[in-house]
Design an enzyme around this catalytic site. Structure first.
Site, short mmCIF file in Angstrom:
data_model
loop_
_atom_site.label_atom_id
_atom_site.label_comp_id
_atom_site.label_asym_id
_atom_site.label_seq_id
_atom_site.Cartn_x
_atom_site.Cartn_y
_atom_site.Cartn_z
N GLU A 290 -6.75 -44.87 7.51
CA GLU A 290 -6.00 -43.86 8.28
C GLU A 290 -5.73 -42.70 7.31
O GLU A 290 -4.81 -42.75 6.51
CB GLU A 290 -4.69 -44.43 8.81
CG GLU A 290 -4.86 -45.52 9.86
CD GLU A 290 -5.38 -45.03 11.19
OE1 GLU A 290 -5.55 -43.80 11.35
OE2 GLU A 290 -5.62 -45.87 12.07
N CYS A 324 0.52 -37.13 9.73
CA CYS A 324 -0.93 -37.00 9.87
C CYS A 324 -1.29 -36.39 11.22
O CYS A 324 -2.38 -35.84 11.39
CB CYS A 324 -1.61 -38.36 9.68
SG CYS A 324 -0.92 -39.67 10.68
#
Length: 538
Positions: A290, A324
């Site tokens: 990720e 993110c």
């Protein structure tokens, strides 16, 4: 990461005011004590047993809220890592034999324990990482929700049965646990991302070794204390949930290269993700990555600006731009560009910046002064490349900003081809980009990023929305219509494509990443027919 937008319904006030009612470190010490955080803390635990490291390496947890040292952490090295892994290996054969619903019951109890400490842990996250108190509470709630999800999943580790082409044969697939799973997490979600991985991996039958970011080790230690109470209550062996705090060089690289860890879940930047992926791939291990996200929102001429503007502001400045899924590019049709730009400029100048412990503030600090330096460097690069700063673009100083970690949220007018917008600056910088053609031009700009995590479109035009969601639409792992890029629900798989790494965590069928897949064929007949009609006789 589903956090409400209410705090970002903008009201006019003095620009960049640090606000009133700022809660100090001393005011929150009682909450920290309830989490068993001391002035000096071991950062190594096999489950319930805390280990005093042989070395003298110490991590100081410095709050970006006021710059004070919250507490110190005794970091681990190779000897402690060896002990952690050895204990985890011993625990795995025992844990995998426990029926999955019983493993789910342990996770249910962890969720209940988190509920009891939600306020204390939310304050810990806020104080150590710098996100707003409301978001800190939201992150703990996300952990609780993931526990609930994983409890249900523990009864639904399904395989599929397929029709066999051979008579008197049964063909199906099934899933088994991998073993010791390594989890390496980043600073910006010090609790929730671990929970995504840990709770699902646990019900799948794996045991865990967690290395948190050194920026937020106290939060990890607090969580480990909560977990330990559940482990003790159920008389479970050491090694199921393990924690080791330490640097990437001392601990992280050991984990990446360790063949005893069949899967590493890694959350971090694209640069460090490439480093991790190369080491793991070199030993043919599995990685769940990720990484970064250079996310955009498209605002079409048929957008409802009453919901679009608050979503953009929250997406761009929530967690001080350190998600993110932060909105970094805003792609606006030229027919409404001036209206959107002016509305955002007004909203940005109304934001209250200051201590995240004051719930009246919209945005808190960046995680540390290095992050501020990166932000300021990006601002200078923007200017050099021809971008126009509409508001912000500077660090904040004076009363309430003594930690040196506060910056002004920044709006920038740019052309779609300047190099800086291809880079992810982990800070509250939003690029405004004009498009003049149809929705396909906007989608092309959206897809021009190296990363492919989150994307959104605001439009009431069905054709535009469906084009955005089509195979030739957004190339991101997350595509939203009439909501922003931030705010993923746990029920959906979270992750993205391209430089984002391709991993998926949390909901949908993400649990399969933590298991090894096995295809099974059973012949219950009296003959041995072969597949594809092959005839073999002896």
């Amino acid at each position: 990461m589903l956090i409400g937008l209410s705090i970002f319904m903008i009201s006019l006030c003095q620009p960049y005011s640090p606000g009133r009612g700022v809660t100090s470190y001393e005011d929150n010490m009682e909450s920290i004590k309830k989490l068993h955080i001391k002035k000096a803390n071991s950062g190594i635990c096999t489950g319930t047993e805390w280990i005093s490291p042989a070395g003298s390496k110490v991590i100081e947890s410095i709050s970006p809220v006021d710059g004070r040292i919250i507490a110190k952490i005794q970091a681990g090295g190779a000897p402690e890592y060896k002990r952690i892994i050895t204990q985890a290996q011993k625990a795995f054969p025992l844990w995998r034999k426990i029926p999955a619903p019983e493993r789910g019951e342990i996770v249910r109890q962890i969720g209940e324990a988190l509920r009891k400490d939600k306020e204390n842990l939310g304050r810990m996250i806020c104080l150590e990482m710098g996100k707003s108190l409301q978001e800190g509470y939201g992150e703990v709630q996300e952990m609780i929700d993931v526990c609930d999800f994983a409890v249900g999943q523990s009864r639904m580790l399904y395989g599929a049965t397929m029709p066999s082409e051979r008579p008197s044969h049964r063909l199906y697939d099934q899933y088994h646990p991998l073993g010791v799973v390594g989890i390496i997490t980043a600073f910006n979600f010090p609790a929730a991302v671990w929970a995504w991985n840990a709770m699902l991996s646990t019900v799948c039958g794996n045991v865990l070794v967690w290395k948190p970011s050194s920026q937020v080790g106290l939060t990890a230690i607090a969580i480990q204390h909560i977990i330990a109470r559940v482990l003790k209550k159920n008389k479970l062996p050491e090694g199921i949930f393990s924690l080791i705090c330490g640097s990437g060089k001392d601990i992280g690289d050991l984990m990446l290269a360790d063949t005893r860890l069949p899967l590493i879940s890694f959350t971090g930047s694209v640069r460090t993700g490439r480093h991790a992926a190369q080491i793991i791939a070199g030993r043919l291990g599995k990685s769940l990555l990720e990484l970064g996200g250079n996310n955009s929102i498209i605002i079409s001429p048929e957008a409802d600006l009453a919901i679009a503007i608050p979503a953009v502001v929250f997406g761009a400045v929530g967690t001080a731009g350190q998600r993110c899924t932060t909105t970094r590019r805003l792609i606006i049709h030229e027919s409404i560009y001036d209206k959107v730009r002016d509305g955002l400029t007004k909203a940005y100048k109304s934001l209250r910046i200051g201590s995240p412990l004051n719930q009246d503030n919209h945005m808190g600090p960046l995680v540390n002064q290095d992050a501020v330096a990166n932000y300021l460097a990006a601002v200078e690069t923007i200017k050099d490349q021809g971008g126009e700063i509409l508001c912000g673009g500077h660090a904040l100083q004076g009363e309430g900003f003594e930690s040196g970690c506060y910056v002004a949220p920044t709006l920038v007018e740019v052309k779609s081809d300047i190099p800086i917008i291809k880079e992810e600056t982990f800070a509250p910088i939003l690029y405004l980009i004009r498009y003049s053609g149809d929705i396909n031009q906007a989608i092309e700009i959206n897809n021009s990023a190296h990363e492919g995590l989150s994307s959104a479109i605001f439009s009431n035009n069905l054709r535009e929305a469906e084009t955005f969601l089509s195979p030739w639409g957004s190339d991101c792992g997350i595509a939203n219509v009439n909501i922003g890029t931030s705010g993923a629900e746990i029920g959906g798989a979270f992750g993205g494509e391209k430089d984002t790494g391709g991993g998926r965590e949390s909901g949908s069928d993400a649990w399969k990443a933590y298991m090894r897949r096995q295809t099974v064929t059973i012949n219950y007949g009296h003959e041995l027919p072969l597949a594809q009609g092959i005839n073999f006789t002896i």
